[in-house]
Write a protein that holds these residues in place. Structure first.
Motif, mmCIF file in Angstrom:
data_model
loop_
_atom_site.group_PDB
_atom_site.id
_atom_site.type_symbol
_atom_site.label_atom_id
_atom_site.label_comp_id
_atom_site.label_asym_id
_atom_site.label_seq_id
_atom_site.Cartn_x
_atom_site.Cartn_y
_atom_site.Cartn_z
ATOM 1 N N HIS A 1 1.005 -1.505 -0.125
ATOM 2 C CA HIS A 1 -0.232 -0.045 -0.008
ATOM 3 C C HIS A 1 0.919 1.254 0.443
ATOM 4 O O HIS A 1 0.598 2.256 -1.126
ATOM 5 N N PHE A 2 1.322 1.380 0.947
ATOM 6 C CA PHE A 2 2.798 2.519 1.095
ATOM 7 C C PHE A 2 3.695 3.001 -0.125
ATOM 8 O O PHE A 2 4.074 3.851 -0.182
ATOM 9 N N GLY A 3 3.777 1.646 -0.737
ATOM 10 C CA GLY A 3 5.051 1.568 -1.366
ATOM 11 C C GLY A 3 5.061 1.918 -3.028
ATOM 12 O O GLY A 3 5.495 2.124 -3.816
ATOM 13 N N LYS A 4 3.514 2.078 -2.945
ATOM 14 C CA LYS A 4 2.866 2.657 -4.390
ATOM 15 C C LYS A 4 3.165 4.096 -4.234
ATOM 16 O O LYS A 4 2.568 4.929 -5.393
ATOM 17 N N LYS A 5 2.984 4.919 -3.150
ATOM 18 C CA LYS A 5 3.335 6.838 -3.451
ATOM 19 C C LYS A 5 3.824 7.154 -2.150
ATOM 20 O O LYS A 5 4.859 6.399 -1.769
ATOM 21 N N GLU A 6 3.983 8.491 -2.496
ATOM 22 C CA GLU A 6 5.214 8.859 -1.669
ATOM 23 C C GLU A 6 4.082 9.095 -0.706
ATOM 24 O O GLU A 6 3.246 9.455 0.301
ATOM 25 N N ILE A 7 5.551 9.115 0.959
ATOM 26 C CA ILE A 7 4.871 9.382 1.943
ATOM 27 C C ILE A 7 4.949 10.413 2.495
ATOM 28 O O ILE A 7 6.432 10.737 2.570
ATOM 29 N N LEU A 8 3.849 11.213 2.885
ATOM 30 C CA LEU A 8 4.447 12.085 3.742
ATOM 31 C C LEU A 8 3.640 12.201 5.381
ATOM 32 O O LEU A 8 2.557 11.567 5.605
ATOM 33 N N GLY A 9 3.896 13.025 6.183
ATOM 34 C CA GLY A 9 3.329 12.757 7.365
ATOM 35 C C GLY A 9 4.232 12.429 8.929
ATOM 36 O O GLY A 9 4.673 11.775 8.543
ATOM 37 N N GLU A 10 2.902 12.828 9.524
ATOM 38 C CA GLU A 10 3.478 12.182 10.607
ATOM 39 C C GLU A 10 3.093 10.949 11.014
ATOM 40 O O GLU A 10 1.375 10.949 10.117
ATOM 41 N N ILE A 11 3.652 9.728 12.084
ATOM 42 C CA ILE A 11 3.251 8.314 11.741
ATOM 43 C C ILE A 11 3.208 7.798 13.014
ATOM 44 O O ILE A 11 3.828 7.369 13.556
ATOM 45 N N THR A 12 1.598 6.650 13.236
ATOM 46 C CA THR A 12 2.501 6.114 14.600
ATOM 47 C C THR A 12 2.201 4.577 13.817
ATOM 48 O O THR A 12 0.903 4.243 13.057
ATOM 49 N N VAL A 13 2.192 3.861 14.497
ATOM 50 C CA VAL A 13 2.674 2.543 14.441
ATOM 51 C C VAL A 13 2.097 1.255 15.328
ATOM 52 O O VAL A 13 2.909 1.802 16.392
ATOM 53 N N ILE A 14 1.069 0.347 14.885
ATOM 54 C CA ILE A 14 1.048 -0.567 16.396
ATOM 55 C C ILE A 14 0.794 -1.655 16.050
ATOM 56 O O ILE A 14 0.299 -2.211 14.789
ATOM 57 N N LEU A 15 1.461 -2.352 16.259
ATOM 58 C CA LEU A 15 1.695 -3.390 15.540
ATOM 59 C C LEU A 15 1.912 -5.407 16.603
ATOM 60 O O LEU A 15 2.002 -4.653 17.612
ATOM 61 N N SER A 16 0.925 -5.480 15.940
ATOM 62 C CA SER A 16 -0.176 -6.636 17.075
ATOM 63 C C SER A 16 0.967 -7.733 17.567
ATOM 64 O O SER A 16 2.349 -7.778 17.068
ATOM 65 N N GLY A 17 1.060 -7.970 18.820
ATOM 66 C CA GLY A 17 2.129 -9.202 19.496
ATOM 67 C C GLY A 17 1.806 -10.231 19.240
ATOM 68 O O GLY A 17 0.940 -10.625 17.955
ATOM 69 N N LYS A 18 2.858 -10.955 20.011
ATOM 70 C CA LYS A 18 2.851 -12.254 19.439
ATOM 71 C C LYS A 18 2.073 -13.535 19.901
ATOM 72 O O LYS A 18 1.719 -13.008 21.080
ATOM 73 N N ARG A 19 1.436 -13.939 19.317
ATOM 74 C CA ARG A 19 0.660 -14.573 19.443
ATOM 75 C C ARG A 19 0.129 -16.191 19.930
ATOM 76 O O ARG A 19 1.560 -16.683 19.175
#
Length: 222
Positions: A204-222
């Motif tokens: 998704h993000f590899g197809k466009k220029e990325i701008l702005g402030e970013i917050t990421v949430i990654l799921s923990g190990k299940r």
């Protein structure tokens, strides 16, 4: 003795500022700002005219020596960051620590936070998570990810547009194709929320220029 007031400001939309924050900024003797230009935009919108002094990670030691005498003289000083709550991955903790050591009152005017806002809309459990601030670069980032491999709680962190793709690639390689939530430009005109697999985020993000402030949430190990 004066007082240091930690004031939360909007993370994007300037209308998110609280009434108490506006009253506080209008009443203080001095405002310490991470970036005076960005803070000036907020102050101009609400017609607040107060002395501004830059307070960054690099100049914090020098500024503390300048500000402490003012606080001891009885001045009221506000501390703001570029966006959101000061000190959360932003400068200021050392000034607050010196205030405690010197018996100077510290107060807080709570405001928006990119951290809690992202957790609230992500759909991940909000009762338990860990926050890593801005991840380091290169080898240090990969070392940190390996250390987090067994972490079962959601992992929250901030990222820059320039490093988002490389960080996602490292996550995919080290932690696997987990669920991820990415909030970009929260509360602003070009706000974007993405939720899916890490591999899907890369596409998704590899197809466009990325701008702005970013917050990421990654799921923990299940």
């Amino acid at each position: 003795m004066g007082k240091l007031i930690v004031v939360g400001t909007p993370i994007g939309n300037l209308e998110d500022i609280t009434i108490r924050a506006l009253k506080t900024l209008r009443s203080v003797d001095l405002i310490l700002a991470e970036d005076t230009r960005r803070t000036m935009v907020l102050l101009n919108k609400y017609r607040i005219k107060k002395p501004l002094l830059s307070f960054t990670e690099k100049n914090s030691k020098r500024r503390i020596k300048e500000v402490l005498p003012l606080l001891k003289e009885g001045k009221i000083v506000a501390l703001v960051s570029d966006a959101g709550m000061p000190v959360i991955s932003d400068p200021g903790y050392n000034l607050i620590e010196e205030c405690w050591k010197n018996g100077i009152e510290v107060d807080v005017v709570p405001g928006p936070s990119a951290l809690t806002s992202a957790v609230a809309v992500s759909g991940f459990p909000g009762s338990k998570f860990i926050f890593e601030g801005f991840l380091p670069r290169g080898k240090n980032r990969r070392r940190l990810l390996r250390a987090l491999k067994e972490e079962k709680r959601p992992i929250v962190f901030f990222e820059s547009p320039e490093r988002l793709i490389s960080t996602l690639k490292d996550i995919l390689e080290i932690l696997g194709d987990r669920e991820v939530f990415i909030a970009r430009e929260m509360t602003k005109m070009h706000q974007e929320f993405f939720r899916g697999k890490v591999s899907e985020a890369l596409e998704h993000f590899g197809k466009k220029e990325i701008l702005g402030e970013i917050t990421v949430i990654l799921s923990g190990k299940r």
